[in-house]
Design a protein around this motif. Structure first.
Motif, PDB file in Angstrom:
ATOM      1  N   VAL A 244       0.805  -1.112   0.078  1.00 19.81           N
ATOM      2  CA  VAL A 244      -0.070  -0.124   0.136  1.00 19.81           C
ATOM      3  C   VAL A 244       0.884   1.167   0.143  1.00 19.81           C
ATOM      4  O   VAL A 244       1.598   1.235   0.905  1.00 19.81           O
ATOM      5  N   LEU A 245       0.861   2.096  -1.069  1.00 18.65           N
ATOM      6  CA  LEU A 245       1.241   3.446  -1.030  1.00 18.65           C
ATOM      7  C   LEU A 245       0.297   4.304  -0.389  1.00 18.65           C
ATOM      8  O   LEU A 245      -0.799   4.697  -1.103  1.00 18.65           O
ATOM      9  N   CYS A 246       0.536   5.075   0.802  1.00 23.15           N
ATOM     10  CA  CYS A 246      -0.300   5.994   1.304  1.00 23.15           C
ATOM     11  C   CYS A 246      -0.071   7.342   1.161  1.00 23.15           C
ATOM     12  O   CYS A 246       1.110   7.811   0.976  1.00 23.15           O
ATOM     13  N   ARG A 247      -1.069   8.173   0.965  1.00 19.53           N
ATOM     14  CA  ARG A 247      -0.958   9.781   0.560  1.00 19.53           C
ATOM     15  C   ARG A 247      -0.143  10.527   1.780  1.00 19.53           C
ATOM     16  O   ARG A 247       0.479  11.643   1.478  1.00 19.53           O
ATOM     17  N   ASP A 248      -0.377   9.905   3.140  1.00 20.23           N
ATOM     18  CA  ASP A 248       0.383  10.810   4.032  1.00 20.23           C
ATOM     19  C   ASP A 248       0.547   9.841   5.318  1.00 20.23           C
ATOM     20  O   ASP A 248       0.002   8.653   5.267  1.00 20.23           O
ATOM     21  N   ASP A 249       1.307   9.924   6.306  1.00 21.32           N
ATOM     22  CA  ASP A 249       1.602   9.047   7.228  1.00 21.32           C
ATOM     23  C   ASP A 249       0.252   8.683   8.253  1.00 21.32           C
ATOM     24  O   ASP A 249       0.206   7.582   8.796  1.00 21.32           O
ATOM     25  N   ARG A 250      -0.856   9.571   8.359  1.00 18.51           N
ATOM     26  CA  ARG A 250      -1.974   9.230   8.934  1.00 18.51           C
ATOM     27  C   ARG A 250      -2.897   8.267   8.235  1.00 18.51           C
ATOM     28  O   ARG A 250      -3.140   7.262   8.963  1.00 18.51           O
ATOM     29  N   PHE A 251      -2.767   8.095   6.936  1.00 18.05           N
ATOM     30  CA  PHE A 251      -3.421   7.343   6.307  1.00 18.05           C
ATOM     31  C   PHE A 251      -2.729   5.949   6.520  1.00 18.05           C
ATOM     32  O   PHE A 251      -3.135   4.798   6.329  1.00 18.05           O
ATOM     33  N   ALA A 252      -1.122   6.074   6.660  1.00 20.41           N
ATOM     34  CA  ALA A 252      -0.315   4.608   6.794  1.00 20.41           C
ATOM     35  C   ALA A 252      -0.785   4.035   8.058  1.00 20.41           C
ATOM     36  O   ALA A 252      -0.903   2.805   8.182  1.00 20.41           O
ATOM     37  N   ILE A 253      -0.855   4.830   8.990  1.00 19.07           N
ATOM     38  CA  ILE A 253      -1.487   4.512  10.479  1.00 19.07           C
ATOM     39  C   ILE A 253      -2.712   3.838  10.133  1.00 19.07           C
ATOM     40  O   ILE A 253      -2.940   2.764  10.926  1.00 19.07           O
ATOM     41  N   GLY A 254      -3.733   4.294   9.633  1.00 20.70           N
ATOM     42  CA  GLY A 254      -4.998   3.627   9.052  1.00 20.70           C
ATOM     43  C   GLY A 254      -4.925   2.335   8.527  1.00 20.70           C
ATOM     44  O   GLY A 254      -5.688   1.373   8.840  1.00 20.70           O
ATOM     45  N   ALA A 255      -3.938   2.175   7.645  1.00 19.54           N
ATOM     46  CA  ALA A 255      -3.604   1.181   7.074  1.00 19.54           C
ATOM     47  C   ALA A 255      -3.167   0.074   7.720  1.00 19.54           C
ATOM     48  O   ALA A 255      -3.666  -1.297   7.737  1.00 19.54           O
ATOM     49  N   LEU A 256      -2.336   0.502   8.639  1.00 20.36           N
ATOM     50  CA  LEU A 256      -1.526  -0.595   9.607  1.00 20.36           C
ATOM     51  C   LEU A 256      -2.880  -1.164  10.561  1.00 20.36           C
ATOM     52  O   LEU A 256      -3.017  -2.434  10.761  1.00 20.36           O
ATOM     53  N   ASP A 268       5.395  -8.861   6.057  1.00 19.48           N
ATOM     54  CA  ASP A 268       5.460 -10.186   5.446  1.00 19.48           C
ATOM     55  C   ASP A 268       4.225 -10.332   4.725  1.00 19.48           C
ATOM     56  O   ASP A 268       4.552 -11.031   3.491  1.00 19.48           O
ATOM     57  N   ASP A 269       3.253  -9.864   4.958  1.00 21.02           N
ATOM     58  CA  ASP A 269       2.190 -10.240   3.903  1.00 21.02           C
ATOM     59  C   ASP A 269       2.003  -8.925   3.024  1.00 21.02           C
ATOM     60  O   ASP A 269       1.672  -9.101   1.928  1.00 21.02           O
ATOM     61  N   VAL A 270       1.848  -7.792   3.844  1.00 24.05           N
ATOM     62  CA  VAL A 270       1.705  -6.491   2.793  1.00 24.05           C
ATOM     63  C   VAL A 270       2.608  -5.485   3.337  1.00 24.05           C
ATOM     64  O   VAL A 270       2.559  -5.350   4.631  1.00 24.05           O
ATOM     65  N   ALA A 271       3.286  -4.770   2.430  1.00 23.45           N
ATOM     66  CA  ALA A 271       4.185  -3.631   2.958  1.00 23.45           C
ATOM     67  C   ALA A 271       3.393  -2.313   2.854  1.00 23.45           C
ATOM     68  O   ALA A 271       2.403  -2.400   2.049  1.00 23.45           O
ATOM     69  N   VAL A 272       3.786  -1.433   3.474  1.00 20.55           N
ATOM     70  CA  VAL A 272       3.056  -0.246   3.780  1.00 20.55           C
ATOM     71  C   VAL A 272       4.168   0.788   3.731  1.00 20.55           C
ATOM     72  O   VAL A 272       5.107   0.829   4.594  1.00 20.55           O
ATOM     73  N   LEU A 273       3.933   1.710   2.901  1.00 25.14           N
ATOM     74  CA  LEU A 273       4.854   2.991   2.889  1.00 25.14           C
ATOM     75  C   LEU A 273       3.864   4.431   3.088  1.00 25.14           C
ATOM     76  O   LEU A 273       2.970   4.646   2.222  1.00 25.14           O
ATOM     77  N   GLY A 274       4.343   5.220   3.803  1.00 29.44           N
ATOM     78  CA  GLY A 274       3.721   6.342   4.318  1.00 29.44           C
ATOM     79  C   GLY A 274       4.034   7.542   3.677  1.00 29.44           C
ATOM     80  O   GLY A 274       4.925   7.185   2.532  1.00 29.44           O
ATOM     81  N   TRP A 275       3.849   8.681   4.063  1.00 28.73           N
ATOM     82  CA  TRP A 275       4.426   9.841   3.185  1.00 28.73           C
ATOM     83  C   TRP A 275       4.256  11.027   4.132  1.00 28.73           C
ATOM     84  O   TRP A 275       3.547  11.225   4.937  1.00 28.73           O
TER      85      TRP A 275
END
Length: 335
Positions: A244-256, A268-275
């Motif tokens: 998941v490429l996230c538009r900002d770090d807050r969205f990345a926290i939501g993704a986690l 391991d299953d899904v990588a997450v990149l914040g912004w």
């Protein structure tokens, strides 16, 4: 106590008053040795500039305004701190104002509210358009930040969001071909989301990965909860993703949060990149990899442009691109 004057500092340092003035006003064309010599005299005598006299003599206040949409947004608060710190190094103090992205508040910042109080304004608009800002009066020096408005008449500083999104997407391609973008936002007027989506789509196209609209997730707002809800709903529909490429770090926290609730492991299953590479990236579990704008670089470029305008620089607006990088942490570890 007798007030220490500029002449007293000049006499102690054995230099001219002009040299002392250049040091006090942080003019660049002073040698390090001379600057240290004058500063030593300033420290010994306890000299403090008379700000009222300076304003009367120069017509300047030594203050600049910084107008941000949200002062409690992690990115804006960290950028504000960088601007305040760099401004202090350059001899300026910063008056911070929050606009909440409201058009009337934004107009007031550069039309009337700061008149006479500050020497210039650094402004991150959200609602005001390029055309509207371009038509405004030019007697108050102005530098714009962000992606929403870029009139040719005004100095502007940003990172290359399209290239940064390409860089982030290319990093995530190591995890597989199914990379989600989290996400677009209904009624979004910021401009940054569209550029980041563009870079994401461009990177996939260049890699020969077929476009899949199901991988572009839309949220109902900019909160962590909005991002978590959007990804949770997509996973419940059976969306299969590698990253998941996230538009900002807050969205990345939501993704986690959404991935943890779905029983999926990061990375391991899904990588997450914040912004934005804010403090959120360092305190999450796992810690977040994040696209990292050079906040101090943005601050320095913006202030240098503004101070040149305050000093009388004329001409068309200058567009400057600040550097960016990617801080890799646990959420993309080994990818």
């Amino acid at each position: 106590m007798t007030r220490v004057r500029l002449t007293d500092v000049a006499a102690r340092a054995g230099v001219s008053m002009k040299t002392v003035s250049n040091v006090v006003h942080h003019h660049p064309h002073v040698s390090p040795a001379m600057r240290a010599r004058v500063q030593e005299a300033i420290d010994e005598l306890g000299y403090r500039p008379n700000l009222t006299a300076r304003r009367l003599a120069t017509g300047r206040t030594g203050m600049i305004a910084l107008a941000m949409p949200e002062i409690d947004h992690p990115y804006f608060s960290e950028l504000s701190r960088s601007i305040a710190e760099v401004a202090a190094e350059m001899g300026y103090r910063v008056l911070i104002e929050q606009t909440l992205g409201e058009a009337e508040a934004e107009r007031a910042v550069i039309m009337d509210r700061e008149a006479g109080l500050v020497d210039g304004v650094i402004f991150h608009p959200v609602s005001m358009t390029t055309v509207e800002i371009g038509k405004l009066r030019r007697d108050l020096p102005l530098v714009l930040l962000g992606e929403s408005a870029r009139p040719l008449t005004t100095d502007h500083v940003m990172i290359d969001n399209v290239q940064a999104a390409r860089d982030g997407t290319e990093l995530l391609r190591r995890t597989g071909r199914r990379i989600a973008f989290l996400g677009t936002v209904s009624h979004d007027v910021t401009g940054s989301t569209a550029q980041r989506l563009h870079g994401y789509q461009e990177a996939l196209e260049l890699a020969g990965v077929p476009g899949d609209t199901s991988l572009v997730l839309e949220t109902g707002g900019f909160r962590v909860e909005d991002a978590r809800a959007a990804l949770s709903a997509a996973l419940a529909r059976g969306l299969d993703i590698d990253a998941v490429l996230c538009r900002d770090d807050r969205f990345a926290i939501g993704a986690l949060q959404a991935l943890a609730e779905a029983g999926l492991s990061v990375p391991d299953d899904v990588a997450v990149l914040g912004w934005d590479d804010t403090h959120l990236a360092t305190i999450s579990t796992p810690t977040l990899s994040s696209i990292a704008p050079d906040k101090r670089g943005i601050a320095r470029i913006a202030l240098e442009l503004l101070i040149e305008r305050i000093g009388g620089h004329q001409g068309v607006g200058r567009h400057r691109i600040a550097p960016h990088g990617i801080e890799q942490r646990q959420s993309t570890a080994g990818r």
